[in-house]
Design an enzyme around this catalytic site. Sequence first.
Site, PDB file in Angstrom:
ATOM      1  N   ARG A  76       0.827  -1.208   0.000  1.00  0.00           N
ATOM      2  CA  ARG A  76       0.000   0.000   0.000  1.00  0.00           C
ATOM      3  C   ARG A  76       0.861   1.258   0.000  1.00  0.00           C
ATOM      4  O   ARG A  76       1.808   1.362   0.784  1.00  0.00           O
ATOM      5  CB  ARG A  76      -0.913   0.007   1.227  1.00  0.00           C
ATOM      6  CG  ARG A  76      -1.985  -1.064   1.194  1.00  0.00           C
ATOM      7  CD  ARG A  76      -2.780  -1.109   2.488  1.00  0.00           C
ATOM      8  NE  ARG A  76      -3.858  -2.094   2.378  1.00  0.00           N
ATOM      9  CZ  ARG A  76      -3.709  -3.401   2.591  1.00  0.00           C
ATOM     10  NH1 ARG A  76      -2.509  -3.881   2.947  1.00  0.00           N
ATOM     11  NH2 ARG A  76      -4.714  -4.239   2.462  1.00  0.00           N
ATOM     12  N   HIS A 101      -0.819  -2.541  -4.502  1.00  0.00           N
ATOM     13  CA  HIS A 101      -0.284  -3.551  -5.435  1.00  0.00           C
ATOM     14  C   HIS A 101      -0.235  -3.066  -6.891  1.00  0.00           C
ATOM     15  O   HIS A 101      -0.637  -3.782  -7.815  1.00  0.00           O
ATOM     16  CB  HIS A 101      -1.090  -4.833  -5.346  1.00  0.00           C
ATOM     17  CG  HIS A 101      -0.896  -5.602  -4.062  1.00  0.00           C
ATOM     18  ND1 HIS A 101       0.267  -5.507  -3.318  1.00  0.00           N
ATOM     19  CD2 HIS A 101      -1.703  -6.481  -3.406  1.00  0.00           C
ATOM     20  CE1 HIS A 101       0.152  -6.304  -2.254  1.00  0.00           C
ATOM     21  NE2 HIS A 101      -1.021  -6.899  -2.286  1.00  0.00           N
ATOM     22  N   HIS A 175       2.353 -13.095  -5.295  1.00  0.00           N
ATOM     23  CA  HIS A 175       1.311 -13.121  -4.266  1.00  0.00           C
ATOM     24  C   HIS A 175       0.671 -14.513  -4.134  1.00  0.00           C
ATOM     25  O   HIS A 175      -0.538 -14.630  -3.928  1.00  0.00           O
ATOM     26  CB  HIS A 175       0.237 -12.079  -4.595  1.00  0.00           C
ATOM     27  CG  HIS A 175      -0.467 -11.512  -3.404  1.00  0.00           C
ATOM     28  ND1 HIS A 175      -1.433 -12.203  -2.720  1.00  0.00           N
ATOM     29  CD2 HIS A 175      -0.342 -10.312  -2.775  1.00  0.00           C
ATOM     30  CE1 HIS A 175      -1.894 -11.454  -1.729  1.00  0.00           C
ATOM     31  NE2 HIS A 175      -1.242 -10.292  -1.739  1.00  0.00           N
ATOM     32  N   GLU A 309       5.314 -12.306   0.806  1.00  0.00           N
ATOM     33  CA  GLU A 309       5.551 -11.311  -0.236  1.00  0.00           C
ATOM     34  C   GLU A 309       6.910 -10.635   0.022  1.00  0.00           C
ATOM     35  O   GLU A 309       6.986  -9.599   0.676  1.00  0.00           O
ATOM     36  CB  GLU A 309       4.413 -10.290  -0.247  1.00  0.00           C
ATOM     37  CG  GLU A 309       3.034 -10.907  -0.453  1.00  0.00           C
ATOM     38  CD  GLU A 309       1.912  -9.970  -0.053  1.00  0.00           C
ATOM     39  OE1 GLU A 309       1.868  -8.838  -0.571  1.00  0.00           O
ATOM     40  OE2 GLU A 309       1.083 -10.372   0.792  1.00  0.00           O
TER      41      GLU A 309
END
Length: 345
Positions: A76, A101, A175, A309
Site C-alpha cells: 500500500r 499492489h 502473491h 511477499e
Amino acid sequence: MNIESNQILGKWTEYTLSNDLGMRVSVLDFGGIITKIMVPDRNGNIENVVLGYRNYQDYQTNPNYFGALIGRVAGRIQGASFNLNDKTYTLAKNNGDNHLHGGPDGLHQIVWDVSPFQTDEEVGLTLTHRSADRDSGYPGNVEIKVTYTLTNHNQLILDYAAKSDQTTPLTLTNHAYFNLSGNLKTTIHDHHVTIDSSRFVELDPNLIPTGKLLDVEGTTFDFRGGRVLGNGFNNNFEQNKIADSGYDHYFIFDHAEAYQATLQDPVSGRVMLVTTNEPGVVMYTSNGLADGLPLAEGTSRKYLGVCFETQASPASLHHDGFPTVILNAGEPYQKQTVFTFRLEN
C-alpha cells in the site's frame, strides 16, 4: 524435465513446468499467475499447495491477487501519492484513499511475453513486459523481466530484473497463497512458521504503516524460534486485531539465518524454505479472504493460505528508516526469491 502449454479461455496460455521428482508448477501468461504448485507429501501423494480459482475466468478480476506478479510497487502507498525529486506523483486509488499492489491496472492485469527454456537440470519461463512512463501514475519507462525456474531439487526460483530510464519506485513480488496441507484439506492454523526478523512495521487501522518499527520480543510477531500461525489469529494483541485477527505486516529480515522464512505442515510433512536477497517480507494470512469462492480443490474461507511477499517497503516513500523502493535511472534492479520444498525428517 518438461514444459507443457495449454490455451485458456481462448486468450491466455498456461505453462506447466515439471521436474524429474514429480514436482509441477503451472503459470499463466496473464498476470504471471502461479495457478498450481504440485509437490509430494511424506507418503508420496502429489497435491497442490497454493490457492487458485476453479474457474479460470475468475482470474480476470482476481481481487485476492491469487498467485499474481505484483508491481510496480507491492503493498500500500499511503494517500496514493508520493514525492520524488521535488515532484508529487499521483497514483490510482484502489484501496480506499490508498494505492495497492500497483493499482487496478498493475502487473497482475497484463499479458506477459513468455519464453520457455529447458536444460538437463532446470526448466523455466522468462516473462517480459515494458511498463510505459506514467503507467498507473508512475514515472519512467521500465523494462521488466521475471524468470520462473524449477530445478531438480524441488526449488522454484523467482528472479526479478528491471531497468528504468527515470528514477522511480519499484518493488516486485509474487502473491501466491501457500497451504501445505495439500488440496486445501485444512486451514493454516497449525502451520509452523519461522521468520528471521526481530522488527516489524506497525500498522494503523487502515493497514497503513505508522512510521514506527516494533520489536517482536514478547509478541505474537516473534517467529525467530518458530510458532504456529494460529497463535496470532486473535485480538489479544492490537496489531493482530488491526489485521482482522491475523497478520498482514512487513517483517524486516535480520539476515542472520540460512533461511529467511520457513513454513511447515506437521500432518503432511511438507516444508517450504524461503531464501531471498530482499530486505523483508509481508506475511499475509488471508484474513480478508471471503467465504465461498470456488477454488480448484474446494471453497475459500478465512485463514486458508499464507503469502510470503518478499519485497522492499513502500512505507519508505513517506517515512525514514525503511528499506527503500526507489530505483535510480539506469540502475539494474535484481532480486531473487527461492522457494525450496522438502519433507520433514
